[in-house]
Write an enzyme that holds these catalytic residues in place. Sequence first.
Site, short mmCIF file in Angstrom:
data_model
loop_
_atom_site.label_atom_id
_atom_site.label_comp_id
_atom_site.label_asym_id
_atom_site.label_seq_id
_atom_site.Cartn_x
_atom_site.Cartn_y
_atom_site.Cartn_z
CG ASP A 205 -5.15 3.99 0.78
OD1 ASP A 205 -4.52 3.44 1.71
OD2 ASP A 205 -4.60 4.40 -0.27
CG ASP A 332 3.64 -3.38 -4.24
OD1 ASP A 332 2.77 -2.78 -4.92
OD2 ASP A 332 3.65 -3.35 -3.00
CG ASP A 446 -3.06 -2.59 -2.79
OD1 ASP A 446 -3.84 -2.59 -1.81
OD2 ASP A 446 -1.93 -2.07 -2.74
NE ARG A 507 -5.62 -1.02 0.51
CZ ARG A 507 -4.84 0.00 0.16
NH1 ARG A 507 -3.54 -0.02 0.46
NH2 ARG A 507 -5.32 1.03 -0.51
CG ASP A 523 -0.58 -0.31 3.36
OD1 ASP A 523 -0.46 -1.47 2.91
OD2 ASP A 523 -0.71 0.69 2.63
CG HIS A 581 4.02 -6.49 1.51
ND1 HIS A 581 4.73 -6.45 0.34
CD2 HIS A 581 3.21 -5.40 1.49
CE1 HIS A 581 4.34 -5.39 -0.38
NE2 HIS A 581 3.43 -4.73 0.31
#
Length: 847
Positions: A205, A332, A446, A507, A523, A581
């Site tokens: 991440d 979200d 996610d 993701r 992201d 997003h």
Amino acid sequence: MLRLLVFATFISLGHFADHDTFKNCSRVNFCNTLRDRQPLDKYAVDASTLVIDDNGNVTVTLKAKEGSDLQLELLALVDRTFRLRIKEVDSTRYELKDVLVSEPQLAHIDSVMQQDNYVTIQVGETTAQIFYDPFIVNFYLVQVHQVVIEGSSLTFDKSLDQAFAFNVKFPSALQLYGLHEHADSLALQNTGTNGTDPYRLRNLDVAGYELDSPMSLYGAVPVLYGWGTYSHAGVFLHNAAEQWYDITNGKWETQANIMVESGMFDLFVMIGPSPDDLVHRYLGLTGTFRLPQLWTLGYHQSRWSYMSQEDVKDVVANFTTNNFPLDVIWLDVDYTDGKKYFTWDPKTYSDPVEMQKNISAAYKRLVAIIDPHIKVEKGYNVYDGALEKGYFVKRSNGSVFEGDCWPGLSSYVDFLNPDARQYYGSFYSYDNFPSSTPVLAGIWNDMNEPSVFDNSIEKTLPGDALHFGDVAHRDIHNIYGLLHTMSTHQGLLNRDNGTNRPFILTRSHFAGTQRYSAIWTGDNTADWGYLSVSYDSCLDANLLGLVFCGADVGGFSGNPDTELLQRWYQAGAWLPFYRAHSSEGTERREPYLFDSGVQDVIRSAIQLRYKHLPVWYTLFYEHERNRDPVIRPLFYHYSYELETFSLRNHLLVGRDILVRAVAEPGVETVTVHFPGGQYEHWMSLDGTEVYEGTTDVDIPVDIKSIPVYYRVGSVIVRKDTLRLSTDEMINDGYTIYANLDRRNQSSGTVYLDDFTSYNYANNKQYNYLRIDVDDVNVSLTKIDEDSNPDGFDFIIDEVVVHRIVQEPQNGKPGRYEKQIYRTDANGQLLKKLKFKYDEPIYINLGL
Ligand SMILES: *[C@@H]1O[C@H](CO)[C@@H](O)[C@H](O)[C@H]1NC(C)=O
Ligand SMILES: *[C@@H]1O[C@H](CO)[C@@H](O)[C@H](O)[C@H]1NC(C)=O
Ligand SMILES: *[C@@H]1O[C@H](CO)[C@@H](O)[C@H](O)[C@H]1NC(C)=O
Ligand SMILES: *[C@@H]1O[C@H](CO)[C@@H](O)[C@H](O)[C@H]1NC(C)=O
Ligand SMILES: *[C@@H]1O[C@H](CO)[C@@H](O)[C@H](O)[C@H]1NC(C)=O
Ligand SMILES: *[C@@H]1O[C@H](CO)[C@@H](O)[C@H](O)[C@H]1NC(C)=O
Ligand SMILES: *[C@@H]1O[C@H](CO)[C@@H](O)[C@H](O)[C@H]1NC(C)=O
Ligand SMILES: *[C@@H]1O[C@H](CO)[C@@H](O)[C@H](O)[C@H]1NC(C)=O
Ligand SMILES: *[C@@H]1O[C@H](CO)[C@@H](O)[C@H](O)[C@H]1NC(C)=O
């Protein structure tokens, strides 16, 4: 200098990856040790142990000159593929499951030729050759040398526990591709010189990830394609542990040095020779993405987060009143009650059922986020049940792992355990997810690298954490996200009794994720370079079967200026997954919030997407049927053109639409590369110009649109009636765009069905047509005799014929004219004609 500039941009935005948390090779012991190893002939084949059974199975012992012997297994598989496995004689290595679509089929060996120092195994036109001493494995197609693995590069170093390393050479290749996922050019860069790290595959991440970087991101697909101008071969390392790849591109030296932390040396060698053959072989091993529901191909609006049901309804209503097409609104993490998944916040989402009705009344759908971490809280049913049944990942000492994530202290579902997958999946049912209705039509998985908020362990589970069957996390780290989506996929199938095709966005991903889920690039940042890299990344994904790919339109972090936002909507419309997003703390940027000029640009970008939905839907169907990517780098079809190998900001939608993203601020022209040589021509969508293949042309651009071209000779099928969602378009007729070539011919396909169910696959209920248009006739031919098109009439509103009236010459564009036909020879309207396609149908254009 360039690097410094890039770095400065990051500082000004406040976004850059945390290099203290995320390690480079020199801080990872096995990588640091193995990277600079010297070639050493440590192994020789013991020919007396050679066993070849003609079912394609070759086994032999590799005698170690020092250290332990190894066992080699070489399997000849169908479709010009080999599988090479090497392990210790007494191996305790984890053997990966869950990744391959099925057990690969062995091929019949045609002949075996044994010499003193080598053995040659021939299967069709391919040959595998094992040299005994020094130990080398060569793969050929006819006489062309495709792939080499030299024993001198092979290291199984006991002092590094299970780590191993080896080199793969691609003698006929010039450039390597693959190794999803990195924020880098599609063409893999040379590493190793001047301190550049190897490409890393360890799902992490990485907030604020950097461009032009070999750092790991959220997904890992351990595939290398060696691309030449006439020969294409690849390898797929079937291993989910951490790995690093040093890359060298160039004539005679294209190779990768591969370092792996643990697990099996289990390498598939795939031989093209053409680009599409090679991609088809890989998808034969790991599967295709299945046809999605039509609504998933529309436009998606998301934000972290829409903070209340009123906010959600308001956004949906404003899309409608401002005339922006929209299919899906996204929730979200903040919709949940304290980040407990499968619940709703009782204050801000007090009436989810009413909200879903409101969304549905506007013909929209809802997608909500569901992550794999589970809040540690007694009384939370998902937690209690998993704890009681032992469905959480454990620490090495056997206690349940707990770490920080969105809910605070969390435990992580052990998706390696099939029962845990079934358990978690069951919460998607309407009964177990209170207040969920069919309007909640898709799920967003996610944080499934998985993410743990602890920098000391690279923000993920520690390698020694334990899964089902006492499997160490390090052995399966890179498939955690894959297993998560597998559970969700089954849960959604069960929820709807197998009637609807599930939609999932994930993701984290691995080889095989395409069987369950769409992906996006995570992201990203509101900066021009991230718009550009979204094309590289999704093209890479498409070559690796992860065809349903997109990037956050506008950029997740930071605030795009209106120029960037408009360019992103225009470019994003040509990636398979189209979702805006934005992060918490950014300014609201729903398109209706801008002045009318900006609104018009964004609206027409989204409308152009909707007009081409029949193209997208047909391409997704053809992907499942033929294994071709939905979007393609130009070199997929024009690999003889070296200029296409490192081209950026260009893509092909299918083979017939060429798109050039404008990913540069303030430009008045952009250079477009038209591929294909003098016989390939491209018609501008906005103007009336025709361009010749293998030319680079500076094309003027304004803010209204980006350069898009139809390939001459193609038929493009569109729905040009403007609506606000896919549901409202179902009964609209089609417009056929016929781009006539020099012989006045053009052809294409169109596919339609019920747009939601599996009846197309289970009962052959669909209408799949070949369309040929020449200067006289439109002819429609049913492609599969045994398919049943009842109820799926192909209704033609118009036929638009594009005819070249002036050929391009000496670098000057030609010109085409447009004629619109709404009548047939008898002067009758074609509009709303319905056809059954048991026989080919001819429509006379009345010329
Ligand atoms: C690796 O990372 C460490 C810590 O960030 C840094 O000090 C070192 O210079 C890096 N090494 C290389 C080769 O980049
Ligand atoms: C190949 O042969 C070896 C040795 O006989 C055997 O252990 C292995 O299971 C075989 N592999 C396959 C895929 O048949
Ligand atoms: C490495 O750095 C040297 C010295 O700056 C430079 O001359 C060389 O071109 C660089 N090599 C590569 C491959 O970038
Ligand atoms: C939606 O439109 C209404 C009416 O114009 C306005 O009051 C509201 O602020 C808008 N909502 C958003 C989120 O822009
Ligand atoms: C949905 O909610 C919006 C905003 O509250 C409202 O304007 C609209 O009338 C509602 N639609 C229906 C069908 O209730
Ligand atoms: C295992 O380790 C964790 C973390 O160090 C500790 O909190 C826990 O008490 C240990 N459990 C056992 C059974 O030793
Ligand atoms: C699934 O089957 C159950 C039981 O037969 C039925 O109640 C439900 O309506 C079905 N759901 C769907 C989406 O078909
Ligand atoms: C193509 O069509 C045009 C217009 O109908 C005609 O003049 C031309 O001769 C045709 N070309 C060929 C090769 O048939
Ligand atoms: C057009 O279709 C008719 C059949 O309806 C056929 O006889 C004719 O040859 C076709 N013309 C061309 C140019 O293909």
